[in-house]
Write a protein that holds these residues in place. Structure first.
Motif, PDB file in Angstrom:
ATOM      1  N   ILE A 140     -88.999  -8.843  76.213  1.00  7.05           N
ATOM      2  CA  ILE A 140     -89.612  -8.012  75.197  1.00  7.05           C
ATOM      3  C   ILE A 140     -91.025  -8.244  75.308  1.00  7.05           C
ATOM      4  O   ILE A 140     -91.337  -9.389  74.516  1.00  7.05           O
ATOM      5  CB  ILE A 140     -88.746  -7.791  73.903  1.00  7.05           C
ATOM      6  N   LYS A 141     -91.870  -7.292  75.281  1.00 11.00           N
ATOM      7  CA  LYS A 141     -93.375  -7.468  75.028  1.00 11.00           C
ATOM      8  C   LYS A 141     -93.696  -7.400  73.323  1.00 11.00           C
ATOM      9  O   LYS A 141     -94.365  -8.083  72.959  1.00 11.00           O
ATOM     10  CB  LYS A 141     -94.304  -6.465  75.740  1.00 11.00           C
ATOM     11  N   MET A 174     -84.103   0.441  73.724  1.00 23.09           N
ATOM     12  CA  MET A 174     -85.007  -0.001  74.551  1.00 23.09           C
ATOM     13  C   MET A 174     -86.177   0.946  75.351  1.00 23.09           C
ATOM     14  O   MET A 174     -85.632   2.043  75.582  1.00 23.09           O
ATOM     15  CB  MET A 174     -84.323  -0.765  75.563  1.00 23.09           C
ATOM     16  N   ASN A 175     -87.319   0.880  75.087  1.00 23.73           N
ATOM     17  CA  ASN A 175     -88.152   1.883  75.768  1.00 23.73           C
ATOM     18  C   ASN A 175     -89.254   1.101  76.683  1.00 23.73           C
ATOM     19  O   ASN A 175     -89.455  -0.136  76.754  1.00 23.73           O
ATOM     20  CB  ASN A 175     -89.007   2.275  74.690  1.00 23.73           C
ATOM     21  N   ARG A 176     -89.762   1.796  77.608  1.00 21.59           N
ATOM     22  CA  ARG A 176     -90.747   1.234  78.357  1.00 21.59           C
ATOM     23  C   ARG A 176     -92.077   2.067  78.059  1.00 21.59           C
ATOM     24  O   ARG A 176     -92.100   3.130  77.684  1.00 21.59           O
ATOM     25  CB  ARG A 176     -90.663   1.665  79.809  1.00 21.59           C
ATOM     26  N   ASP A 180     -95.499  -0.622  88.087  1.00 25.72           N
ATOM     27  CA  ASP A 180     -94.706  -1.645  86.987  1.00 25.72           C
ATOM     28  C   ASP A 180     -95.297  -2.589  86.243  1.00 25.72           C
ATOM     29  O   ASP A 180     -94.980  -2.944  85.018  1.00 25.72           O
ATOM     30  CB  ASP A 180     -93.415  -2.013  87.744  1.00 25.72           C
ATOM     31  N   TYR A 224     -96.483  -1.443  82.906  1.00 24.68           N
ATOM     32  CA  TYR A 224     -95.741  -1.077  81.671  1.00 24.68           C
ATOM     33  C   TYR A 224     -94.830  -2.526  81.485  1.00 24.68           C
ATOM     34  O   TYR A 224     -94.866  -3.190  82.176  1.00 24.68           O
ATOM     35  CB  TYR A 224     -94.748  -0.194  82.220  1.00 24.68           C
ATOM     36  N   CYS A 225     -94.301  -2.127  80.219  1.00 23.68           N
ATOM     37  CA  CYS A 225     -93.619  -3.414  79.531  1.00 23.68           C
ATOM     38  C   CYS A 225     -92.192  -2.797  78.619  1.00 23.68           C
ATOM     39  O   CYS A 225     -92.330  -1.583  78.454  1.00 23.68           O
ATOM     40  CB  CYS A 225     -94.254  -4.089  78.479  1.00 23.68           C
ATOM     41  N   ASN A 226     -91.294  -3.656  78.522  1.00 27.79           N
ATOM     42  CA  ASN A 226     -90.260  -3.483  77.767  1.00 27.79           C
ATOM     43  C   ASN A 226     -90.583  -3.684  75.953  1.00 27.79           C
ATOM     44  O   ASN A 226     -91.174  -4.471  75.722  1.00 27.79           O
ATOM     45  CB  ASN A 226     -89.082  -4.324  78.116  1.00 27.79           C
ATOM     46  N   GLU A 248     -79.809  -6.858  80.610  1.00 37.94           N
ATOM     47  CA  GLU A 248     -79.962  -6.163  79.546  1.00 37.94           C
ATOM     48  C   GLU A 248     -79.487  -6.934  78.266  1.00 37.94           C
ATOM     49  O   GLU A 248     -80.110  -6.738  77.063  1.00 37.94           O
ATOM     50  CB  GLU A 248     -79.141  -5.072  79.734  1.00 37.94           C
ATOM     51  N   LYS A 285     -82.230  -8.776  75.915  1.00 40.31           N
ATOM     52  CA  LYS A 285     -83.250  -8.292  75.036  1.00 40.31           C
ATOM     53  C   LYS A 285     -82.807  -8.127  73.687  1.00 40.31           C
ATOM     54  O   LYS A 285     -82.134  -7.133  73.344  1.00 40.31           O
ATOM     55  CB  LYS A 285     -83.260  -6.708  75.926  1.00 40.31           C
TER      56      LYS A 285
END
Length: 399
Positions: A59-60, A104-106, A126, A129-131, A228, A231
């Motif tokens: 997770i960012k 959870m989003n991107r 990719d 982008y980050c989680n 998953e 996270k």
């Protein structure tokens, strides 16, 4: 204790160790001989966990719901009114813990405004982008006031207790999942002089690492895959000031908790039941800072946060009388022709729905959740409560 059992769940199989088996094999090989060979030493050291800083997690950043955080802190502060004239009200702290529900989003790694694209602009990859995690609700299970937070009910998540099973099912109907946990502390963990030179400035100590890792393991067991499931974030809040910091737990620390290696000291530094390798040295003492991955935290308003500082649930998990009166008032004034109404504003509170869930049949509760979910997401036109469920809510609320 650390021998690999058939029923032990390894959250990170590549990091799993089996110290007891290695010890028994080494003893069997050197029975009758005078000491350990280089091969025996190497074999034993290979069964030790190597603990080193983990630069990043899956997770960012995490977006914490500001209203939920404010309510959570207010629940920790107990104000005692003065008995005599001239006395001042006193405030004490009852530390608490809660489960965070969200999505959870991107999103783009760089949150700055995107420059105008032209035909020569390269398409985003990719790596752009980050989680991220967005917290939309917070659930505090019934807790017994102690000097530290009471996480007994929270830990029943893995045991599928009836209450936690009901809460998890309710969250799923709203499109939410467990994304982390939050706890409060009132020790001077950021003051090196008060907390002791050996503790330094760190909000997460050994017991917090064990609790957070156990909750993450519970999620990884029930997730569709380990990627998953891992996270999961840990939020530490100063109960007095409300200052909050976000972390993720390192993979090796979660695996060590799964193997029951960490001691029980309420301290930043904890003992380990078997040796570990830190800075290429063998030791039986672990600094909790090596278990943490710093995570950026921003704030937003969650979809199911409810009204600020107003807790709709009693300590036993049922709706307060004040909440019931508010709901009855909104039900009596409900007008399905209006897109903006007080009823759905009150119902768009995860904890209100938790209180109602124990009072209403599952099929009716599922329909109410469907309507609340639509309304919270902005689909307010055409979202209305039918007469049947209006009467049902009035009857269970005593109206």
């Amino acid at each position: 204790l650390t021998m690999k059992d058939d029923d032990r769940f390894d959250p990170f199989p590549d990091l799993a160790k089996d110290y007891k088996s290695a010890l028994l094999k080494t003893k069997a090989r050197r029975s009758g001989s005078g000491g350990m060979s280089y091969g025996d030493i190497a074999r034993m050291q290979s069964s030790f966990h190597v603990v080193e800083p983990q630069p990043e997690g899956p997770i960012k950043r995490v977006y914490m719901c500001a209203s939920s955080a404010e309510r959570f802190q207010s629940n920790c502060l107990v104000i005692k009114k003065p008995n005599k004239k001239g006395e001042k009200a006193t405030t004490s702290v009852q530390n608490r813990a809660a489960l965070l529900f969200g999505t959870m989003n991107r999103e783009r790694v760089d949150t700055k405004p995107v420059k105008v694209r032209t035909s020569l602009s390269s398409s985003p990859s990719d790596r752009d982008y980050c989680n991220v995690i967005k917290v939309h609700a917070l659930y505090e299970p019934p807790q017994t006031p102690t000097s530290t937070y009471d996480c007994k009910e929270l830990m029943k998540w893995s045991d599928k207790s009836p209450t936690m099973k009901r809460v998890l099912n309710l969250a799923s109907q709203l499109g939410l999942e467990p994304v982390g946990w939050i706890f409060t502390y009132d020790q001077p963990r950021h003051d090196e002089k008060k907390s002791g030179d050996d503790n330094g400035a760190l909000p997460v100590w050994g017991p917090d690492v064990k609790t957070g890792a156990s909750l993450q393991i519970s999620k990884m067991k029930n997730a569709k895959d380990r990627i998953e499931g891992k996270k999961f974030v840990t939020l530490a809040m100063d109960a007095t000031s409300g200052a909050t910091e976000a972390f993720q737990l390192s993979d090796v620390s979660v695996q060590m908790v799964a193997e029951n290696i960490l001691g029980d000291e309420i301290d930043r530094h904890v003992s380990t039941k078997i040796p570990i390798i830190v800075d290429s040295k063998q030791t039986k003492k672990l600094d909790s800072v090596l278990c943490l991955v710093n995570t950026a935290m921003l704030t937003h308003e969650g979809m199911y946060a409810g009204i600020k500082k107003v807790n709709p649930l009693k300590k036993n998990g049922t709706l307060t009388i004040k909440t019931k009166k508010k709901l009855l008032g909104a039900l009596n004034k409900y007008d399905p022709t209006k897109t903006s109404n007080n009823l759905f504003e009150i119902l768009s509170d995860f904890n209100v729905l938790v209180g109602l869930d124990s009072m209403i049949p599952p099929t009716d509760m599922s329909e109410i959740c469907r309507l609340v979910k639509k309304w919270a997401r902005g689909q307010r036109r055409g979202t209305f409560m039918d007469e049947k469920r209006i009467l049902l809510l009035k009857s269970v609320l005593g109206g």
